[in-house]
Design a protein around this motif. Sequence first.
Motif, mmCIF file in Angstrom:
data_model
loop_
_atom_site.group_PDB
_atom_site.id
_atom_site.type_symbol
_atom_site.label_atom_id
_atom_site.label_comp_id
_atom_site.label_asym_id
_atom_site.label_seq_id
_atom_site.Cartn_x
_atom_site.Cartn_y
_atom_site.Cartn_z
ATOM 1 N N HIS A 176 37.102 63.517 39.702
ATOM 2 C CA HIS A 176 37.713 64.214 40.841
ATOM 3 C C HIS A 176 36.690 65.020 41.634
ATOM 4 C CE1 HIS A 176 41.617 62.717 40.036
ATOM 5 N NE2 HIS A 176 41.645 63.224 38.806
ATOM 6 N N ALA A 177 35.597 65.411 40.956
ATOM 7 C CA ALA A 177 34.556 66.165 41.672
ATOM 8 C C ALA A 177 33.585 65.207 42.381
ATOM 9 C CB ALA A 177 33.796 67.063 40.692
ATOM 10 N N GLY A 178 33.862 63.905 42.307
ATOM 11 C CA GLY A 178 33.019 62.913 42.996
ATOM 12 C C GLY A 178 31.638 62.786 42.376
ATOM 13 N N LYS A 179 31.556 63.046 41.063
ATOM 14 C CA LYS A 179 30.239 63.008 40.412
ATOM 15 C C LYS A 179 29.951 61.693 39.710
ATOM 16 C CE LYS A 179 29.739 67.929 39.868
ATOM 17 N NZ LYS A 179 29.463 69.041 39.015
ATOM 18 N N MET A 180 30.878 60.728 39.848
ATOM 19 C CA MET A 180 30.655 59.453 39.151
ATOM 20 C C MET A 180 30.271 58.372 40.146
ATOM 21 S SD MET A 180 33.873 59.642 36.584
ATOM 22 C CE MET A 180 33.464 58.654 35.178
ATOM 23 N N MET A 181 29.348 57.515 39.677
ATOM 24 C CA MET A 181 28.912 56.399 40.516
ATOM 25 C C MET A 181 29.062 55.145 39.658
ATOM 26 S SD MET A 181 25.099 56.235 42.006
ATOM 27 C CE MET A 181 24.487 54.852 42.919
ATOM 28 N N PHE A 182 29.691 54.108 40.208
ATOM 29 C CA PHE A 182 29.915 52.876 39.433
ATOM 30 C C PHE A 182 29.192 51.702 40.088
ATOM 31 C CE2 PHE A 182 33.574 55.498 38.336
ATOM 32 C CZ PHE A 182 33.626 55.347 36.965
ATOM 33 N N PRO A 183 28.935 50.637 39.309
ATOM 34 C CA PRO A 183 28.422 49.428 39.951
ATOM 35 C C PRO A 183 29.462 48.958 40.981
ATOM 36 C CG PRO A 183 28.269 49.268 37.562
ATOM 37 C CD PRO A 183 29.094 50.473 37.858
ATOM 38 N N PRO A 184 29.047 48.305 42.063
ATOM 39 C CA PRO A 184 30.015 47.910 43.095
ATOM 40 C C PRO A 184 30.988 46.836 42.617
ATOM 41 C CG PRO A 184 27.852 46.983 43.551
ATOM 42 C CD PRO A 184 27.676 47.889 42.369
ATOM 43 N N ARG A 185 32.092 46.663 43.353
ATOM 44 C CA ARG A 185 33.064 45.635 42.966
ATOM 45 C C ARG A 185 32.431 44.244 43.117
ATOM 46 N NH1 ARG A 185 36.215 44.034 47.782
ATOM 47 N NH2 ARG A 185 37.875 43.361 46.410
ATOM 48 N N ALA A 186 32.988 43.319 42.356
ATOM 49 C CA ALA A 186 32.518 41.928 42.353
ATOM 50 C C ALA A 186 31.048 41.816 41.949
ATOM 51 C CB ALA A 186 32.777 41.267 43.706
ATOM 52 N N SER A 187 30.632 42.674 41.030
ATOM 53 C CA SER A 187 29.236 42.562 40.574
ATOM 54 C C SER A 187 29.209 42.433 39.049
ATOM 55 C CB SER A 187 28.435 43.797 40.961
ATOM 56 O OG SER A 187 28.876 44.937 40.246
ATOM 57 N N ALA A 217 23.059 42.817 42.327
ATOM 58 C CA ALA A 217 24.205 43.469 42.966
ATOM 59 C C ALA A 217 24.588 44.761 42.257
ATOM 60 C CB ALA A 217 25.381 42.508 42.979
ATOM 61 N N ARG A 218 24.400 44.828 40.935
ATOM 62 C CA ARG A 218 24.778 46.029 40.185
ATOM 63 C C ARG A 218 23.734 47.137 40.307
ATOM 64 N NH1 ARG A 218 28.950 45.403 36.428
ATOM 65 N NH2 ARG A 218 28.134 47.023 35.051
ATOM 66 N N ALA A 219 22.567 46.789 40.875
ATOM 67 C CA ALA A 219 21.473 47.756 41.062
ATOM 68 C C ALA A 219 21.086 48.436 39.751
ATOM 69 C CB ALA A 219 21.829 48.789 42.134
ATOM 70 N N GLU A 220 21.126 47.647 38.669
ATOM 71 C CA GLU A 220 20.731 48.190 37.366
ATOM 72 C C GLU A 220 19.392 47.571 36.955
ATOM 73 O OE1 GLU A 220 25.213 48.695 35.418
ATOM 74 O OE2 GLU A 220 24.028 46.956 34.920
ATOM 75 N N VAL A 221 18.599 48.361 36.224
ATOM 76 C CA VAL A 221 17.394 47.791 35.619
ATOM 77 C C VAL A 221 17.754 47.371 34.195
ATOM 78 C CG1 VAL A 221 15.678 49.026 36.963
ATOM 79 C CG2 VAL A 221 16.602 50.115 34.904
ATOM 80 N N PRO A 222 17.105 46.352 33.645
ATOM 81 C CA PRO A 222 16.001 45.589 34.228
ATOM 82 C C PRO A 222 16.467 44.405 35.084
ATOM 83 C CG PRO A 222 16.412 44.820 32.001
ATOM 84 C CD PRO A 222 17.407 45.929 32.258
ATOM 85 N N VAL A 223 15.602 44.023 36.027
ATOM 86 C CA VAL A 223 15.774 42.777 36.775
ATOM 87 C C VAL A 223 14.416 42.091 36.796
ATOM 88 C CG1 VAL A 223 16.351 41.707 38.999
ATOM 89 C CG2 VAL A 223 17.571 43.749 38.277
ATOM 90 N N LEU A 224 14.417 40.806 36.476
ATOM 91 C CA LEU A 224 13.177 40.036 36.496
ATOM 92 C C LEU A 224 13.176 39.188 37.757
ATOM 93 C CD1 LEU A 224 10.679 39.340 34.614
ATOM 94 C CD2 LEU A 224 11.975 37.327 33.913
ATOM 95 N N THR A 225 12.112 39.307 38.559
ATOM 96 C CA THR A 225 11.975 38.462 39.751
ATOM 97 C C THR A 225 10.889 37.433 39.471
ATOM 98 O OG1 THR A 225 12.598 40.332 41.154
ATOM 99 C CG2 THR A 225 11.558 38.489 42.255
ATOM 100 N N LEU A 226 11.266 36.180 39.547
ATOM 101 C CA LEU A 226 10.306 35.102 39.278
ATOM 102 C C LEU A 226 9.366 34.946 40.464
ATOM 103 C CD1 LEU A 226 12.737 32.475 37.672
ATOM 104 C CD2 LEU A 226 11.546 34.403 36.598
ATOM 105 N N LYS A 279 16.510 53.080 46.113
ATOM 106 C CA LYS A 279 15.656 52.086 46.774
ATOM 107 C C LYS A 279 16.391 50.754 46.832
ATOM 108 C CE LYS A 279 11.295 54.218 46.640
ATOM 109 N NZ LYS A 279 10.186 54.539 45.778
ATOM 110 N N GLU A 280 16.461 50.207 48.060
ATOM 111 C CA GLU A 280 17.318 49.034 48.282
ATOM 112 C C GLU A 280 16.753 47.736 47.716
ATOM 113 O OE1 GLU A 280 20.398 49.270 49.344
ATOM 114 O OE2 GLU A 280 20.205 51.424 49.670
ATOM 115 N N ASP A 281 15.438 47.699 47.416
ATOM 116 C CA ASP A 281 14.887 46.427 46.914
ATOM 117 C C ASP A 281 15.539 46.038 45.589
ATOM 118 O OD1 ASP A 281 13.600 48.476 45.537
ATOM 119 O OD2 ASP A 281 11.585 47.667 45.766
ATOM 120 N N LEU A 282 15.881 47.036 44.761
ATOM 121 C CA LEU A 282 16.543 46.744 43.493
ATOM 122 C C LEU A 282 17.950 46.215 43.743
ATOM 123 C CD1 LEU A 282 16.824 46.755 40.414
ATOM 124 C CD2 LEU A 282 17.330 49.186 40.517
ATOM 125 N N ARG A 283 18.654 46.834 44.710
ATOM 126 C CA ARG A 283 20.015 46.368 45.004
ATOM 127 C C ARG A 283 20.003 44.962 45.615
ATOM 128 N NH1 ARG A 283 24.531 49.704 48.183
ATOM 129 N NH2 ARG A 283 23.187 49.123 49.889
#
Length: 256
Positions: free
Chosen positions: A245-256, A46-55, A38-42
Motif C-alpha cells: 500500500h505504501a508503493g514500495k514493491m516492484m514486480f517483474p512486468p506482466r507477460a514475462s 523482459a523480467r529485467a533480472e540478472v543473470p542474462v547471457l548475451t551470445l 539501466k534499460e539494456d538489461l530490460r
Amino acid sequence: MKLFTFATSPYARKVRIVLDYKGAAYEPVERCYSLDRKEDLRDACARAEVPVLTLDDGRTIADSTIICEYLEQVIPAPPVYPRDAYERARVRMIEDLCDRTFDAVGFGYFLGVLRSEAPEAAAIRAAAVDECRALLEVLERELGDRDYFCGAPSVADFTAICHAPLARSMKIDMSAMPRLQAWMERMRKIPAVAADRERASKAWAGVHNIAAEFEGPDGRIHWRDSRLEWPVRNGFIDLVAREFHAGKMMFPPRAS
Ligand SMILES: N[C@@H](CCC(=O)N[C@@H](CS)C(=O)NCC(=O)O)C(=O)O
C-alpha cells in the motif's frame, strides 16, 4: 559472450562460477534494474533480472538454471552435472531448494533488518534464522559422507555455496554440521568459487546501508514468487500489505 550480473545476486554468482569453472571467455556487465534502471538489461530480458547471457550473435538467455544447462551443452568439459539420471535430478532438486527457499529466507531476513522499525522486525528475523538452520540441516543430510553433493562439483554445489554462508550473517552455530562446514572449506579451494567469494565479499564490504542494496531510487524493492510466499506463509502478511500500500514493491512486468 556477455553476462549481465550483479556481485551479490546468488543467481548471477552461480552462473559466473560455472562460466569460470568451465574456463569460458565472457564480459561481465554489472547491472541491477531496480537500483540502476539501466534499460539494456530490460531490453535483454523482459523480467529485467540478472543473470542474462548475451551470445556473440546477440541472442539472449535468461534465468540461471536455463543458462547453466545451456553452458553444459556448449562447453561440456569440465561437466557441472552428473551423468547418472537420478543424480542429475538431485542436482536440480538441491538447486531448486536453494533458489526458491534459501533465497526467500535470506530476503525475509534482510527485510527484517531493513524495516527494523516495523513491529514485526524481530519476529521476521527470528523466523528466517530458524528456517535457515533447518535448511542447513537438510544440506548436511543431502551431503552425507560425500565430498560434493553428487560426487564431483556440480551446479548443486555452486548454487548452495552462494547461500550457505548466510548462516554467518545470521550467527547460526554450525558446529553440529561438520560435513557442511568441511564442504564449505573444500568449495572455497576451487579457484572459480574463491574468485566469486572475493567479488561478493568486496561488494558486501561496500554496503554501508542495507537500504542501498535493496531499495531503488524511488524506495521500491524487487519482489517475486517465493520471496512473496515466504513472509505470507510465516504470518507477516500485514508487513507485506503495508509495503504494497505504501508503493514500495516492484514486480517483474506482466507477460514475462
Ligand atoms: N529465476 C531467476 C531469478 C533471478 C533474480 O531474481 N535475480 C534478481 C537478483 S538476486 C534480480 O535481478 N532482481 C531484479 C532487481 O533487483 O532489479 C534466475 O534463476 O536467474
